[in-house]
Enzyme design. Structure first.
Site, short mmCIF file in Angstrom:
data_model
loop_
_atom_site.label_atom_id
_atom_site.label_comp_id
_atom_site.label_asym_id
_atom_site.label_seq_id
_atom_site.Cartn_x
_atom_site.Cartn_y
_atom_site.Cartn_z
CD GLU A 1 55.25 23.57 28.41
OE1 GLU A 1 54.15 22.57 27.95
OE2 GLU A 1 55.45 22.30 29.21
CG HIS B 1 57.29 28.38 30.34
ND1 HIS B 1 56.53 28.01 31.79
CD2 HIS B 1 57.87 27.07 29.90
CE1 HIS B 1 57.49 27.09 32.15
NE2 HIS B 1 57.90 26.15 31.13
CE1 TYR C 1 55.59 49.71 42.92
CE2 TYR C 1 56.40 50.42 44.87
CZ TYR C 1 56.38 50.31 43.95
OH TYR C 1 57.66 51.40 43.05
CE1 TYR D 1 53.25 57.72 36.99
CE2 TYR D 1 52.74 55.93 38.35
CZ TYR D 1 53.61 57.24 38.07
OH TYR D 1 53.29 58.02 39.64
ZN LIG Z 1 58.77 24.58 31.67
#
Ligand SMILES: [Zn+2]
Length: 216
Positions: A76, A95, A116, A211
């Site tokens: 990838e 990933h 949230y 924060y």
């Molecule tokens: Zn993958």
């Protein structure tokens, strides 16, 4: 190898071990990368995470050009190179094929803004159409899914999370799996999520920044 790059490689290994231990990169799936002095450092193709050493990681040029020799980069690498090119704010990419988020991705469902904590991802997490792994088409799809966001679901595939540090990208990837777990629980119970509006999400994003929860 510069000291900082050595530290970066150690950090990548630590994140891959944590993802593996949590079951978020089943069967050697997923990959992790971080910008480096020479481009970016990425996990290799086909090496089990458990035995991964810093020397197994591969440094590619910014455009994804491989080194002349050494281990082969994750299949990838195109997706990582395309994201770094499109997103100057991305210092690291995680990933995963984390099971619950991937289940949603296989149903073509994104994650709506029902909690949230989705502010960590920058808002609603889109689910993008399917594209074959390792292709330039998937790279383009991932960049589109990440527009204005820090995470996206890759259709019939998995999750991409980015961050201004490796720690940040890892935290986003973990939160996407948490949100997917909560969303699936609501769907399983036949409940309709009550969504937060954009103004509230922006407010939370600002609070997170204050924060230091989101490195900006
Ligand atoms: Zn993958």
């Amino acid at each position: 190898m510069a000291t900082t790059d050595a530290m970066l490689r150690a950090e990548i290994i630590a994140v891959t071990h944590a993802l593996d231990a949590a079951g978020l990169v089943p069967n050697k799936s997923g990959n992790v990368s971080c910008r480096s002095s020479g481009g970016f450092v990425i996990t290799p193709a086909g090496v089990p995470y458990r035995g991964l050493t810093p020397a197994d990681l591969v440094e590619l040029a910014v455009d994804g050009s491989p080194p002349a020799s050494g281990p082969r980069a994750s299949s990838e690498w195109r997706m990582h190179a395309a994201i770094y090119a499109a997103r100057p704010d991305a210092a690291a990419i995680v990933h995963t094929h984390s099971p619950r988020a991937t289940a949603l991705a296989c149903a073509g469902r994104g994650i709506p803004a029902f909690h949230y904590m989705i502010a960590l991802a920058g808002g609603e997490v889109r689910c993008m159409p399917y594209a074959t792994f390792g292709t330039a088409e998937l790279a383009v799809t991932a960049v589109q899914g990440l527009a204005g966001r820090r995470a996206t679901l890759l259709g019939n595939h998995g999750v991409i999370a980015i961050g201004s540090s490796l720690r940040d990208a890892h935290a986003v990837a973990l939160e996407v799996e948490n949100l997917a777990t909560e969303y699936l629980a609501m769907l399983a119970a036949g409940l309709e999520p009550r969504l937060l509006d954009d103004a509230e999400l922006q407010r939370v994003i600002r609070k997170f920044a204050d924060y230091g929860r989101l490195e900006r």
